[in-house]
Design a protein around this motif. Structure first.
Motif, PDB file in Angstrom:
ATOM      1  N   GLY A  24       0.458   0.487   2.514  1.00 27.41           N
ATOM      2  CA  GLY A  24      -0.390   0.075   1.402  1.00 27.41           C
ATOM      3  C   GLY A  24      -1.506  -0.792   1.924  1.00 27.41           C
ATOM      4  N   GLY A  25      -2.591  -0.834   1.188  1.00 26.17           N
ATOM      5  CA  GLY A  25      -3.763  -1.552   1.683  1.00 26.17           C
ATOM      6  C   GLY A  25      -4.233  -2.630   0.733  1.00 26.17           C
ATOM      7  N   SER A  26      -3.318  -3.513   0.303  1.00 26.22           N
ATOM      8  CA  SER A  26      -3.743  -4.582  -0.602  1.00 26.22           C
ATOM      9  C   SER A  26      -4.532  -5.650   0.150  1.00 26.22           C
ATOM     10  CB  SER A  26      -2.548  -5.208  -1.305  1.00 26.22           C
ATOM     11  OG  SER A  26      -1.636  -5.735  -0.365  1.00 26.22           O
ATOM     12  N   GLU A  27      -4.025  -6.066   1.301  1.00 22.82           N
ATOM     13  CA  GLU A  27      -4.700  -7.121   2.074  1.00 22.82           C
ATOM     14  C   GLU A  27      -4.870  -6.751   3.537  1.00 22.82           C
ATOM     15  OE1 GLU A  27      -3.523 -11.372   0.363  1.00 22.82           O
ATOM     16  OE2 GLU A  27      -1.797 -10.187   0.981  1.00 22.82           O
ATOM     17  N   ARG A  28      -3.959  -5.946   4.051  1.00 30.71           N
ATOM     18  CA  ARG A  28      -4.024  -5.500   5.445  1.00 30.71           C
ATOM     19  C   ARG A  28      -3.353  -4.141   5.528  1.00 30.71           C
ATOM     20  NH1 ARG A  28      -2.285  -8.389   9.731  1.00 30.71           N
ATOM     21  NH2 ARG A  28      -2.783 -10.402   8.793  1.00 30.71           N
ATOM     22  N   HIS A  48       2.207 -13.306  -3.113  1.00 31.30           N
ATOM     23  CA  HIS A  48       1.138 -12.404  -3.486  1.00 31.30           C
ATOM     24  C   HIS A  48       0.749 -11.669  -2.215  1.00 31.30           C
ATOM     25  CE1 HIS A  48      -0.537 -13.838  -7.631  1.00 31.30           C
ATOM     26  NE2 HIS A  48       0.683 -13.344  -7.686  1.00 31.30           N
ATOM     27  N   GLY A  49       1.309 -10.483  -2.087  1.00 25.62           N
ATOM     28  CA  GLY A  49       1.101  -9.678  -0.892  1.00 25.62           C
ATOM     29  C   GLY A  49       1.361  -8.225  -1.209  1.00 25.62           C
ATOM     30  N   LEU A  50       1.695  -7.446  -0.183  1.00 20.22           N
ATOM     31  CA  LEU A  50       1.900  -6.019  -0.384  1.00 20.22           C
ATOM     32  C   LEU A  50       3.005  -5.755  -1.405  1.00 20.22           C
ATOM     33  CD1 LEU A  50       1.237  -3.125   0.401  1.00 20.22           C
ATOM     34  CD2 LEU A  50       2.828  -3.337   2.311  1.00 20.22           C
ATOM     35  N   LYS A  51       4.115  -6.486  -1.279  1.00 20.09           N
ATOM     36  CA  LYS A  51       5.192  -6.427  -2.278  1.00 20.09           C
ATOM     37  C   LYS A  51       5.471  -7.851  -2.738  1.00 20.09           C
ATOM     38  CE  LYS A  51       8.847  -3.866  -1.438  1.00 20.09           C
ATOM     39  NZ  LYS A  51      10.002  -3.300  -0.654  1.00 20.09           N
ATOM     40  N   ASN A  52       5.450  -8.053  -4.026  1.00 21.88           N
ATOM     41  CA  ASN A  52       5.611  -9.418  -4.524  1.00 21.88           C
ATOM     42  C   ASN A  52       6.997  -9.996  -4.239  1.00 21.88           C
ATOM     43  OD1 ASN A  52       3.023  -9.489  -5.420  1.00 21.88           O
ATOM     44  ND2 ASN A  52       3.504  -9.287  -7.597  1.00 21.88           N
TER      45      ASN A  52
END
Lengths: 185, 264
Positions: free
Chosen positions: A119-123, B230-234
């Motif tokens: 996944g690409g939320s932050e990295r 708050h990241g890829l998976k909470n």
């Protein structure tokens, strides 16, 4: 009095004409600005082989990887080094850019597939497959910058050529081979 | 033992303490999380220049952390090599507070974790919102009080009440780590199984200069930390985060679990 009224009427028409003129100009300008901004992306897109994508990119991680592949293909060292995160010095980023252009330039001008992991939320970890040159390379992209001013950037710390073109041992032979999940390795 | 949310808590009673009741370790100690993080290498980033002097920044906010809008600083590079010093962890040498008055001055780990757990869906204010989320949990849940000071100063920790922004220690994982370590008497937890609910977990990737992520321990299950962030998976586990990058060319090389203590 009639002359005054006539004068007011003329002034009104003049003002309306000026408003319309400037309004048109403003519309033209804004339209041109918008086209200019979008057109540079679209032109770059049209000028290159489209990046084939598997996995889970975000708009940010996808865009920075497209720019990376295009800059490598075009041999644009300066543009490429500007994609670097703050983790590397300017000289490190420049050397890495040179290495990647030298190592992957041919492959980047052909078909390339990007496997976007997890996944690409932050990295995000992205593996590129350069099909023509049969090369595979892992990249790390992440949001970088002051809070509120972050942008997607690429980790560029491969000053050694061998390291710069080293293929990841963990990546599947074919893109998407592990379902684009790092935990499946 | 279960906390308010029914999550199992262990490890609190087995925190390895020295005779003075304080977890100790080397100044730049990271937390042993087992095999997954065995490839820890010395951190070459820190310099021997020592900590910077207290900020002489003229843009000092008031006691509530507010600064005038016209004193907003121009964007500065987040990474400022050369001003960091080794983590001379003063917390490691401080005594554990005791008594009711002391307890009131101590940050509540359960409060921090409960706020975080119950507010996971709170709006992301930044594209990288991990530190901002943890700061809000420390403030609203843990009772950690704001400290005035320059926006970039280690001793400051604040968010403006009228949209005037936040200190870097509030929004940046590495600045927050330095703030709690230096100014909130945070102790470094030596092993994952010593962690307690409410502890902060900082992550540093091998090829990156500083700690770029922070999460909160929400529960301990058989010596392993569950975390919220708050990241890829909470909601995830410490080991899941480490495992995700363990085989890549940029693995997580350091995990530091710290327990901030003093509210003020």
């Amino acid at each position: 009095m009639p002359r005054l009224k006539q004068s007011h009427t003329a002034a009104g028409w003049l003002a309306a004409a000026m408003l319309l003129t400037s309004g048109c100009a403003a519309l033209d300008n804004s339209s041109a600005d918008a086209r200019g901004s979008d057109a540079s992306y679209e032109q770059a897109y049209a000028d290159h082989e489209p990046l084939h994508v598997v996995g889970y990119p975000s708009t940010g991680s996808l865009l920075v990887m497209q720019e990376l592949v295009w800059d490598i293909a075009d041999g644009k060292t300066d543009a490429l080094r500007k994609l670097a995160t703050s983790d590397s010095s300017e000289s490190e980023a420049t050397k890495t850019a040179e290495n990647w252009i030298k190592g992957f330039g041919t492959g980047a001008r052909g078909k390339v597939t990007g496997d976007f992991y997890d996944g690409g939320s932050e990295r995000q970890v992205v593996v590129l497959y350069f099909h023509d040159s049969r090369q595979v390379k892992e990249f790390t992209v992440r949001l970088d910058g002051d809070a509120g001013k972050e942008n997607w950037r690429v980790l560029m710390k491969s000053t050694d050529f061998k390291d710069a073109v080293h293929a990841p041992t963990w990546a599947p032979k074919e893109p998407g081979g592990t379902g684009s999940r790092t935990n499946n390795n | 033992m279960r906390n308010k949310l029914g999550r199992t808590i262990t490890g609190a009673a087995v925190l390895a303490l020295t005779a003075t009741g304080v977890a100790t370790g080397p100044a730049d100690a990271s937390t042993d999380v087992g095999d997954a993080a065995s490839a820890v290498v010395p951190d070459a980033v820190w310099t021997a220049n020592g900590w910077p002097a207290p900020s002489a920044d003229p843009h000092l906010p008031d006691a509530s952390g507010n600064i005038p809008a016209d004193q907003e600083e121009a964007p500065q590079p987040l990474i400022d090599e050369g001003v960091y010093g080794p983590d001379t962890d003063s917390a490691s040498a401080s005594a554990e507070p005791t008594g009711p008055a002391a307890a009131a001055s101590v940050i509540s780990g359960n409060g921090t974790a409960n706020w975080a757990y119950n507010n996971l869906d709170t709006k992301w204010e930044y594209r990288t919102d991990c530190a901002n989320f943890v700061s809000k949990a420390l403030y609203h849940g843990g009772g950690m009080q704001m400290r005035p000071g320059g926006r970039k100063a280690d001793n400051a920790w604040w968010q403006g009440k009228y949209g005037f922004g936040k200190s870097w220690s509030w929004t940046s994982a590495d600045y927050l780590r330095r703030h709690v370590t230096k100014w909130r008497n945070a102790a470094t937890v030596p092993h994952e199984y010593n962690a307690k609910v409410g502890d902060l977990v900082f992550f540093k990737w091998k090829k990156e200069k500083v700690y770029n992520h922070v999460a909160i321990v929400s529960a301990m299950v058989q010596g392993h930390a569950r975390i919220v962030q708050h990241g890829l998976k909470n909601e995830t586990t410490l080991h899941e985060v480490i495992d995700r990058y363990s085989h890549t060319s940029n693995p997580i090389e350091k995990v530091t679990i710290v327990r901030p203590k003093t509210r003020k």
